[in-house]
Structure formats: C-alpha cells, structure tokens
Design a protein around this motif. Structure first.
Motif, mmCIF file in Angstrom:
data_model
loop_
_atom_site.group_PDB
_atom_site.id
_atom_site.type_symbol
_atom_site.label_atom_id
_atom_site.label_comp_id
_atom_site.label_asym_id
_atom_site.label_seq_id
_atom_site.Cartn_x
_atom_site.Cartn_y
_atom_site.Cartn_z
ATOM 1 N N LYS A 385 -1.762 -17.322 12.425
ATOM 2 C CA LYS A 385 -1.619 -17.005 13.713
ATOM 3 C C LYS A 385 -0.764 -15.959 14.173
ATOM 4 C CE LYS A 385 -3.717 -21.060 15.364
ATOM 5 N NZ LYS A 385 -5.082 -21.006 15.878
ATOM 6 N N LEU A 386 -1.262 -15.058 15.023
ATOM 7 C CA LEU A 386 -0.598 -13.634 15.150
ATOM 8 C C LEU A 386 0.810 -13.972 15.590
ATOM 9 C CD1 LEU A 386 -3.543 -11.698 16.382
ATOM 10 C CD2 LEU A 386 -2.395 -11.343 14.397
ATOM 11 N N LYS A 387 0.953 -15.162 16.484
ATOM 12 C CA LYS A 387 2.432 -15.113 17.110
ATOM 13 C C LYS A 387 3.183 -15.840 16.113
ATOM 14 C CE LYS A 387 0.827 -15.742 21.706
ATOM 15 N NZ LYS A 387 0.734 -16.637 22.980
ATOM 16 N N GLN A 388 2.929 -16.131 14.772
ATOM 17 C CA GLN A 388 3.709 -16.963 13.909
ATOM 18 C C GLN A 388 4.457 -15.776 13.184
ATOM 19 O OE1 GLN A 388 1.286 -19.163 11.613
ATOM 20 N NE2 GLN A 388 1.189 -21.046 13.158
ATOM 21 N N GLN A 389 3.829 -14.357 13.358
ATOM 22 C CA GLN A 389 4.569 -13.399 12.545
ATOM 23 C C GLN A 389 6.002 -13.029 12.822
ATOM 24 O OE1 GLN A 389 2.931 -12.081 9.623
ATOM 25 N NE2 GLN A 389 2.197 -13.954 9.853
ATOM 26 N N GLY A 390 6.807 -13.395 12.086
ATOM 27 C CA GLY A 390 8.419 -13.036 12.467
ATOM 28 C C GLY A 390 8.851 -11.780 11.352
ATOM 29 N N LYS A 391 8.255 -11.453 10.553
ATOM 30 C CA LYS A 391 8.603 -10.354 9.847
ATOM 31 C C LYS A 391 8.859 -8.954 10.207
ATOM 32 C CE LYS A 391 5.749 -12.376 5.997
ATOM 33 N NZ LYS A 391 4.703 -12.104 5.017
ATOM 34 N N PRO A 392 9.947 -8.262 9.607
ATOM 35 C CA PRO A 392 10.094 -6.856 10.511
ATOM 36 C C PRO A 392 9.110 -5.948 10.201
ATOM 37 C CG PRO A 392 11.528 -7.195 8.252
ATOM 38 C CD PRO A 392 10.726 -8.443 8.437
ATOM 39 N N PHE A 393 8.026 -6.053 9.134
ATOM 40 C CA PHE A 393 7.152 -5.348 8.939
ATOM 41 C C PHE A 393 5.985 -6.039 8.437
ATOM 42 C CE2 PHE A 393 5.097 -1.796 6.456
ATOM 43 C CZ PHE A 393 4.543 -0.932 7.608
ATOM 44 N N GLU A 394 4.758 -5.910 8.752
ATOM 45 C CA GLU A 394 3.494 -6.466 8.166
ATOM 46 C C GLU A 394 2.363 -5.477 8.374
ATOM 47 O OE1 GLU A 394 1.726 -8.235 5.891
ATOM 48 O OE2 GLU A 394 2.853 -10.055 6.394
ATOM 49 N N ILE A 395 1.425 -5.597 7.296
ATOM 50 C CA ILE A 395 0.120 -4.668 7.266
ATOM 51 C C ILE A 395 -0.907 -5.800 7.522
ATOM 52 C CG2 ILE A 395 -1.284 -3.221 6.100
ATOM 53 C CD1 ILE A 395 1.289 -2.128 4.928
ATOM 54 N N ILE A 396 -1.860 -5.439 8.464
ATOM 55 C CA ILE A 396 -3.174 -6.083 8.652
ATOM 56 C C ILE A 396 -4.205 -5.085 8.471
ATOM 57 C CG2 ILE A 396 -4.563 -7.330 10.297
ATOM 58 C CD1 ILE A 396 -2.024 -8.099 11.582
ATOM 59 N N PHE A 397 -5.022 -5.549 7.071
ATOM 60 C CA PHE A 397 -6.259 -4.572 6.658
ATOM 61 C C PHE A 397 -7.297 -4.986 7.414
ATOM 62 C CE2 PHE A 397 -9.698 -4.797 3.409
ATOM 63 C CZ PHE A 397 -9.962 -3.527 3.490
ATOM 64 N N ILE A 398 -8.062 -3.765 7.950
ATOM 65 C CA ILE A 398 -9.042 -4.093 8.622
ATOM 66 C C ILE A 398 -10.418 -3.208 7.928
ATOM 67 C CG2 ILE A 398 -10.234 -3.255 11.081
ATOM 68 C CD1 ILE A 398 -7.708 -3.452 12.193
ATOM 69 N N SER A 399 -11.209 -3.922 7.400
ATOM 70 C CA SER A 399 -12.272 -3.507 6.608
ATOM 71 C C SER A 399 -13.426 -2.630 6.949
ATOM 72 C CB SER A 399 -12.702 -4.544 5.496
ATOM 73 O OG SER A 399 -13.829 -4.463 4.923
ATOM 74 N N SER A 400 -13.902 -1.769 6.342
ATOM 75 C CA SER A 400 -14.914 -0.845 6.606
ATOM 76 C C SER A 400 -15.959 -1.273 5.233
ATOM 77 C CB SER A 400 -14.698 0.438 6.833
ATOM 78 O OG SER A 400 -14.043 0.792 7.895
ATOM 79 N N ASP A 401 -15.797 -2.149 4.625
ATOM 80 C CA ASP A 401 -16.550 -2.617 3.384
ATOM 81 C C ASP A 401 -17.871 -2.862 3.796
ATOM 82 O OD1 ASP A 401 -14.790 -2.111 1.168
ATOM 83 O OD2 ASP A 401 -13.493 -3.777 1.910
ATOM 84 N N ARG A 402 -18.997 -2.556 2.905
ATOM 85 C CA ARG A 402 -20.350 -2.897 3.277
ATOM 86 C C ARG A 402 -20.760 -4.343 3.415
ATOM 87 N NH1 ARG A 402 -23.615 2.238 0.428
ATOM 88 N NH2 ARG A 402 -22.771 3.941 1.541
ATOM 89 N N ASP A 403 -20.220 -4.903 2.323
ATOM 90 C CA ASP A 403 -20.381 -6.357 2.053
ATOM 91 C C ASP A 403 -19.041 -7.086 1.699
ATOM 92 O OD1 ASP A 403 -20.156 -6.296 -0.807
ATOM 93 O OD2 ASP A 403 -21.899 -5.173 -0.572
ATOM 94 N N GLU A 404 -19.260 -8.578 1.952
ATOM 95 C CA GLU A 404 -18.171 -9.366 1.590
ATOM 96 C C GLU A 404 -17.661 -9.367 0.274
ATOM 97 O OE1 GLU A 404 -16.675 -13.712 3.167
ATOM 98 O OE2 GLU A 404 -18.743 -13.122 2.976
ATOM 99 N N GLU A 405 -18.591 -9.040 -0.755
ATOM 100 C CA GLU A 405 -18.084 -8.884 -2.129
ATOM 101 C C GLU A 405 -17.267 -7.722 -2.331
ATOM 102 O OE1 GLU A 405 -20.001 -8.209 -6.602
ATOM 103 O OE2 GLU A 405 -21.327 -8.721 -4.988
ATOM 104 N N ALA A 406 -17.645 -6.762 -1.737
ATOM 105 C CA ALA A 406 -16.617 -5.460 -1.736
ATOM 106 C C ALA A 406 -15.286 -5.622 -1.077
ATOM 107 C CB ALA A 406 -17.319 -4.192 -1.201
ATOM 108 N N PHE A 407 -15.504 -6.372 0.086
ATOM 109 C CA PHE A 407 -14.156 -6.670 0.775
ATOM 110 C C PHE A 407 -13.320 -7.500 -0.146
ATOM 111 C CE2 PHE A 407 -12.141 -10.167 3.183
ATOM 112 C CZ PHE A 407 -11.351 -9.347 3.881
ATOM 113 N N ASN A 408 -13.630 -8.527 -0.774
ATOM 114 C CA ASN A 408 -12.967 -9.503 -1.543
ATOM 115 C C ASN A 408 -12.349 -8.586 -2.581
ATOM 116 O OD1 ASN A 408 -13.536 -11.696 0.139
ATOM 117 N ND2 ASN A 408 -15.251 -12.393 -1.077
ATOM 118 N N LYS A 409 -13.217 -7.713 -3.225
ATOM 119 C CA LYS A 409 -12.485 -7.193 -4.448
ATOM 120 C C LYS A 409 -11.531 -6.218 -4.028
ATOM 121 C CE LYS A 409 -14.049 -4.225 -8.166
ATOM 122 N NZ LYS A 409 -15.230 -3.486 -8.760
ATOM 123 N N TYR A 410 -11.712 -5.370 -2.943
ATOM 124 C CA TYR A 410 -10.685 -4.574 -2.459
ATOM 125 C C TYR A 410 -9.413 -5.169 -1.856
ATOM 126 C CZ TYR A 410 -9.142 -0.045 -0.082
ATOM 127 O OH TYR A 410 -8.369 0.887 0.123
#
Length: 598
Positions: A385-410
């Motif tokens: 949950k987004l509201k659960q994030q209490g870390k001073p710094f976090e990254i959220i990956f927003i993919s531009s991969d063509r398919d789910e296999e490429a997404f999972n690998k990256y």
C-alpha cells in the motif's frame, strides 16, 4: 596498385569491368560474362558488404529489388552490378562500437562474396573483390567510398546519372527509369500542381477508380465524403503506428457516436498485401485499395511524409486543417474536434489549467492510485500500500517494456518497488498519464517526489548521476547548493596541467550540464561537471583522472635519481636521433607509444 582515378567526368566502364583474367565481371554463379552484357545499358551500381548479409538481404535489397525486376520485365535497358564493400579496420571498429560485430560473416571476403551473389536475382552481375581498381572507382563515383552501402545509376557512356538510386526507387518505383533529373522533374510536376491546388477527387481518385474501400470490401464513393477528412499514413511494421492506432480508433468511434462528420482514409506503407489486410482489419474507417500503390505513393509525395504514423486532416475542399494531428489527438483525443488551430489552442489552455489544478493538489495517491488499484508491488508480487511507505527514500519502477517477460527480467535486476505490469487499461495507462503529466520526452527519466507527493525535481537522473547519494533529497535547491560548493572547490585547483597522454596544455573548464555531454578520453566514462580540456583538439579528461595522473607523476619524480651530464648528453643524442627518424618516416603518425601510418 595505385588508386583509381575517379576525378574524370565519365567512367571507362569496359576497361574497369573487363580488365581480363579473374577480374572480369561475373554472373551470380561466379562465371565470367562478356562486355556485350553492358553494351548500351544503364548500369545500376549497388555497393554493399557481402560479409554483412543480414543488412543486405533482410533490410536493403527488399526495399528496391522488386522494382528493379519490374523495370527489367518491362524490357528497359538496365543492368544491375553488385560492387563489394571491403571490410576495413575502421568498419570493424564502428560495428564493435554499435554492438553489431557479431553480424560480420567470418571467413575470407572472397568466400562471402561468392556465397552472397548466389542470393541475388539471376539478372544481376558482380565485380569480383580481386578487381580492386573497379571497386575503388565505382565506390568513389557512386559516393560510397566512405560509406557501407549505396546505389548509383550510370549511363552507358560512363556518365553518373545519380547517386541517390535507392531513394529514387523507393519514391517513384519503376516509373523512375531512366533516373535522370529531367525525367524525375517531369514525374514530380503533376504532384506539385496537386499540392498547390488540391481537391479530394484529385487526391483520392485515380485512373477511373472513384471509390475507397472498407475492410469488408465495401466500396464508398469519394464524392460522398464530408469533412473533416483525415489521411492516416501508417504501416503494420511500425511499432509507434500500432501503438497510436487504438487511440485513433477510440477518437473516431467517439465522434461517430456523437454524430459528428468525420472520416479517416488509411494510406498504407505496408510491405505486402497480407500485412495490409491484417492491419486494415483492425480499422473501422476507409482506405485506398492496396493494389493502387501509385495513389498511395502520390499522397506520401504530396504531403511530404517523412515518417509514420502521420495524420493530416483536411476540410471538404481538401485544404489542410491540421498537419500534426497525431500529436493533437494523442494529447486531446476527440475533444480537439474539429482539429483547427484555434481549437487546439483552446484545448492547450484548458489542459494547462487542469495540470495546474493537479499540481496544487498533487500527492502520491493522486499520481499512482487508480479506481482498481491503490498499491504497488515488490519482487514477490506482494501488494504494498502506498500509504504504508515510511522509508526516507524509495523508488517505484514504471515500465515501458513491451511484454511481461521483458518486464520481469528487467525488474528482477532492481531492488525497489514497481507498478504492476498488469496496470494496462484499454486507453490510458498510469504510465501514459504520468508521461504526459511530467512531460517525459524519453527514457530513462527519474522524477523525484517529496514526502507530501509534490514534485521536487523532474530531472532526478541528472542529480543522481552528478552527485550520487550526496544529492539527497535531490531537490533543485540541494542541486544549486552542491553545484556552488563544487564550483568554489574548482576555483582553488591548478587551472592548467600537462599529462604524458596528450601533447597540449589542458585547461580546467566547466562542461555543459548535464553529465554525459562529454566523455573522458582516458577512462571513457562521462565527464562529471568539470573537466580539463584541450582548446586545440577537444581532448577531455575528468578531474578525478587528472588527480591520478598528477599523483603518478609526483611519485615518479620522487623515485627517479638525478641525471648526470653524460646521461643528459645521451638524452639529447637520442632526441636528435628520434627527430631524424620522424623525418625519414614521413607519412607516419606517432600517438603515445605507438606509431602508425597516417
């Protein structure tokens, strides 16, 4: 052998192509032919690397080989001649730099040549690699002596007609024969007139055909069309086209459901009819018949279409309403109707006002939460949950991969969170919305948000590349503070240096921001903000590398004993000898510890 003289206005074709022995022109089986085969004919000089078959067979030849066959089938006096591009050290280096060295065929060039010409149409002839003089002369005359490929047409008397053969064949097809400037101007004249005084009839009808077609084969009269009318230049092989077409379909269906007059005409650039049929089957609008290739080519010519997808919107009198309708519909969809500049300006102002309102109330939830999802995922696909994030710094990956296999690998290489790949709504994904909202022009892009979800920095990539973790929290204010500290430190440094790897003085200079504008010529990594630069030749060295070199020089000076008068005299003699050797070896260049031919 002396380089061939290519400064003459006309090529001595017979003496070049038939010097005798194993250097004479050959057919696709490698058998010598006679000079009668080129007598009175225009020669198509196709220069290419026989050792790079994937480039020639898969990419270049399919773009014009059928047109050549069509010209020859018409009985026109044309003889195609293949000229092999030699494999040089420079070409190998270029291919290695672009990670394409694996495409080079191993083995002797003569074997690659013999193997490749067997794949050419039987009508073609070829210059053997052993005929170095002809290869050099024809590459120079066709202006491919510094390139890998090219196509020139040469008249029977040896006069070069054009060196833009591929472009001409792609643009004009078989009608381009005999390729002269005057003939091409004659071909262009009616299109120039049509561009000047366009009509729907002149644009869409041709040679007695007065209709367009639907994907079920139904014919629709051009005279029944009511504006606005969009010409959709597109192709099945084009990824961006396939991405845009669903958006255009939604816009089209929306306007039709509202009863607004609007029609689209598909102008195909597909490579074959099967690809056209498959692509056109997804479209609810009209198209020019695929068989009428000249009508398709004419529209590309009239509207000077240089890339696809392209969407040009006309009114009922065939006057242009909107030339860049792909951008307009991508930004505003059907709300931009009737797509005039005035309507686009109105929508631009509305959208900007909406963005301002979004920025005022911007939060992490407003950016990332949808009606169906209020979470991101970790590597175990657990919902976070987004509201659960209490870390001073976090990254959220927003993919531009063509398919789910490429997404999972990256994503597997990343230690942070991600939007689920399943976040693919029919029209506008969260990724698309964020790309538009933050005006993302390319990837990778890193946007830094504060604890309240407000934007701190849309150029987070630059901040992290330049300052690393020291730049936290990566806000613009922190960037300015750190840049000032670095600039103050640089002012205290030694401003000019010399190093053994370069003969000129290097001066400390601030390089244009961002990092990546320059590369250190010692370590090949990106120069970081400041560098020592050579004003004479653009040689760049990162400050860290200069520090290492200066430390090395200091250590060597500390270790080296004094030099006696006898040794000094010997050094002078050696320098005199080296100078004399340099004079003797004229035409060589010495670079550091290596000398090579200029």
């Amino acid at each position: 052998m002396e380089p061939a003289d290519t400064s003459v206005d006309q090529l001595p074709l017979k003496s070049l192509l038939f010097p005798g022995g194993d250097k004479d022109l050959v057919n696709t089986d490698g058998v010598k032919v006679t000079s009668d085969e080129i007598e009175g004919k225009i020669l198509g000089i196709f220069v290419g690397p026989a050792w790079w078959k994937s480039l020639l067979k898969d990419r270049l030849l399919p773009s014009f080989a059928d047109v050549i066959e069509e010209i020859c089938d018409q009985g026109k006096e044309l003889q195609m001649v293949f000229v092999p591009t030699p494999l040089s050290a420079d070409l190998i280096h270029e291919l290695q730099a672009s990670n394409r060295a694996h495409e080079i065929e191993s083995g002797p060039e003569e074997e690659s040549f013999s193997s490749f010409i067997k794949s050419l149409p039987a009508r073609w002839r070829a210059v053997p690699p052993s005929n170095v003089e002809a290869v050099q002369a024809l590459r120079a005359a066709s202006k491919t002596d510094s390139q890998v490929t090219g196509l020139a047409f040469v008249a029977a008397d040896g006069q070069v007609i054009t060196t833009s053969g591929m472009d001409i064949l792609i643009e004009w097809g078989a009608d381009s024969y005999p390729f002269t400037k005057e003939h091409l101007e004659d071909l262009d004249r009616p299109f120039a007139e049509l561009k000047k005084n366009p009509t729907l009839k002149g644009l869409l009808e041709r040679d007695g055909r007065d209709y367009l077609v639907k994907n079920d084969g139904t014919q629709v009269k051009v005279s029944s069309l009511e504006g606005p009318i969009a010409l959709y230049f597109s192709a099945h092989w084009c990824g961006p086209c396939r991405k845009f077409t669903p958006d255009l379909i939604e816009c089209y269906n929306q306007l039709k459901s509202e009863g607004k007059p609007f029609e689209i005409v598909f102008v195909s650039w597909d490579v074959n009819e099967q690809a056209f049929d498959e692509y056109f089957a997804t479209m609810p609008w009209l198209s020019l018949p695929y068989s009428d290739k000249k009508a398709n080519q004419a529209l590309y010519k009239v509207y000077d279409v240089q890339g696809v997808p392209s969407l040009v919107i006309l009114d009922s009198d065939a006057q242009i309403i909107q030339e860049d309708a792909v951008t307009v519909i991508s930004a505003f969809d059907s709300r931009a109707y009737p797509f005039t500049d005035e309507k686009v300006e109105e929508m631009t102002q509305i959208l900007e006002a909406e963005k301002e309102a979004q920025r005022a109330s911007q939060s992490l939830e407003s950016l990332l939460v949808t009606a169906e999802r209020d979470f991101v995922v970790d590597h175990d696909s657990r919902e976070v949950k987004l509201k659960q994030q209490g870390k001073p710094f976090e990254i959220i990956f927003i993919s531009s991969d063509r398919d789910e296999e490429a997404f999972n690998k990256y994503y597997g290489s990343m230690p942070w969170l991600a939007l689920p790949y399943s976040d693919r709504q029919p029209k506008r994904t969260t990724k698309q919305k964020l790309s538009e909202y933050f005006d993302v022009k390319g990837i990778p892009t890193l946007v830094i948000l504060g604890p309240d979800g407000k934007t701190l920095n849309k150029e987070g990539r630059k901040a992290i590349e330049t300052f690393g973790a020291e730049g936290f929290p990566f806000a613009k204010e922190k960037e300015i503070e750190l840049n000032k500290a670095v600039d103050d430190e640089m002012e205290k440094r030694q401003q000019t240096v010399t190093i053994p790897q370069h003969p000129h003085i290097l001066t400390l200079s601030k390089v244009p921001y961002p990092r990546g504008s320059y590369t250190c010529d010692l370590c090949s990594l990106d120069v970081n903000r400041w560098a020592y630069r050579c004003a004479e030749c653009g040689f760049d060295v990162d400050v860290a590398c200069i520090d290492k070199e200066l430390q090395k020089q200091a250590a060597q000076e500390k270790e080296e004993p004094g030099v006696s008068e006898e040794e000094a005299a010997g050094t002078e003699d050696s320098e005199t000898t080296r100078a004399a050797e340099a004079e003797v070896k004229e035409g060589w260049v010495c670079d550091g510890d290596v000398c090579h031919k200029a």
